[in-house]
Scaffold this active site. Structure first.
Site, PDB file in Angstrom:
ATOM      1  N   THR A  14      25.362  35.290  12.462  1.00 32.64           N
ATOM      2  CA  THR A  14      25.769  35.546  13.619  1.00 32.64           C
ATOM      3  C   THR A  14      26.204  36.309  14.069  1.00 32.64           C
ATOM      4  OG1 THR A  14      25.251  33.400  14.780  1.00 32.64           O
ATOM      5  CG2 THR A  14      26.250  34.717  16.122  1.00 32.64           C
ATOM      6  N   THR A  90      28.159  30.558  11.005  1.00 36.65           N
ATOM      7  CA  THR A  90      29.042  29.216  11.518  1.00 36.65           C
ATOM      8  C   THR A  90      28.306  28.370  10.804  1.00 36.65           C
ATOM      9  OG1 THR A  90      28.651  28.967  13.415  1.00 36.65           O
ATOM     10  CG2 THR A  90      30.292  30.541  13.106  1.00 36.65           C
TER      11      THR A  90
END
Ligand code: ASP
Length: 344
Positions: A14, A90
């Protein structure tokens, strides 16, 4: 004084994503655009170089080939840099951190993995702070000038965690990671406060050795009330399977029905290695506490103590990747290789 030299390895995630105007979905974009969004980096008086994955990926696509690529980038640049920052999505960050902790043997330099919950181009991004703090941690030295962190660690928002002790705990919070069974390596507030007692300090002077082999003949078997013999035996008979992380209830407990114990015993007799890891996020396996756990030990299942699922699975990949047989793998599962488990 010599400027710290840091290598950033940008894998995707991200932190470097941008919204696709047509689909509105987040997609990875390139490193130059990422760095352009963090002009403050220039205020750090570091020499920074970078390597980027082609193409950058969502970390859901991570696999051992990517871990090998990260490890190779570190090995090839090990002598030229003081520290390494890996930018990573993540979702599977804790797996990568665990895998690298095993693969990078005799590591004496910081490998700091970070990412973000919001893309770096967004106004409220956590990516800018995470990247800058990760760079500062990778450059940090103690009073003797040696690297403060000499292991693989995850930096996220207010904490630095040991990589092979970390788990992604939240899909929303900026503090997305946690070590449920190990203290933080550093707290990030106005300053970076290292917890020196928790940091790994290796006494060996041996040079970095990268173990590239990661055997994918491993899987999780996650127990649930109502699991049937047919389903369990089917899972245990998976072709190519060598090692299993058996995710059990509470302090390492599993059904005591004779068919269950028999299926496990049969699997162990066939040479499968089973590692018992609790489904609880905190605490670990105490196989002698209940009969429901003790029967697993008697059937030949190894206690994972307080190891995370991510570290357990990648430890099996690493040990089988060394070409070891089941007995030798079991021997190493009963020891801590790089701070991944607390042995009682
Ligand atoms: N899906 C993203 C990834 O893991 C999520 C993130 O980076 O936070 O690559």
């Amino acid at each position: 004084m010599k400027k710290p030299r840091i290598l950033i390895i940008y894998t995707g995630g991200t932190i470097g994503m941008i919204e696709n105007p047509e689909t509105k979905a987040l997609e990875p974009f390139d490193f130059t655009s990422l760095i352009d969004n963090v002009p403050k980096i220039k205020m750090l008086d570091y020499e920074i170089d970078n390597i980027q994955f082609e193409p950058p990926i969502d970390s859901s696509d991570m696999n051992p080939r990517h871990w090998q690529e990260i490890a190779r980038n570190i090995e090839e640049n090990y002598d030229s840099f003081d520290g390494f920052v890996v930018l990573h999505g993540t979702d599977t960050m804790a797996y990568t951190a665990s895998a690298l902790s095993f693969m990078l043997e005799n590591l004496h330099k910081p490998v700091i993995i970070t990412g973000s919950q919001l893309p770096i181009g967004e106004v409220r991004t956590d990516g800018e702070e995470n990247l800058i703090t990760a760079l500062q941690i990778a450059a940090a030295t103690d009073q003797y000038g040696t690297a403060m962190v000499q292991e693989v660690a995850i930096l996220f928002e207010n904490y630095l965690w040991r990589g092979n002790r970390s788990t992604k705990m939240s899909a929303d919070n900026f503090n997305a990671f946690k070590s449920n069974n190990y203290p933080s390596l550093a707290k990030i507030g106005l300053g970076i406060h290292f917890n020196e007692d928790a940091l790994s300090r290796s006494t060996t002077k041996r040079p970095l050795k990268v173990q590239y082999g990661m055997d994918t003949g491993v899987m999780f078997i996650d127990l649930h009330p109502g699991i049937t013999e047919e389903i369990l035996r089917h899972q245990l008979a998976t072709p190519g399977l060598k090692g299993i992380v058996l995710k059990t209830f509470g302090a390492g407990n599993a059904p005591t029905a004779p068919w269950f114990t028999q299926a496990i015993e049969d699997a162990v007799r066939r040479g499968l290695v089973l590692l018992n890891v609790t489904q609880c996020v905190n605490g670990g396996v105490h196989s002698k506490r209940y009969q429901a756990g003790n029967h697993l030990t008697q059937a030949g299942v190894i206690s994972g103590h307080d190891i995370t699922s991510e570290a357990a699975l990648t430890k099996l990949m690493y040990l089988f990747g060394l070409g070891l047989g089941p007995k030798e793998v079991v021997g190493y599962l009963n020891s801590a290789l790089c701070g991944e488990v607390t042995l009682h």
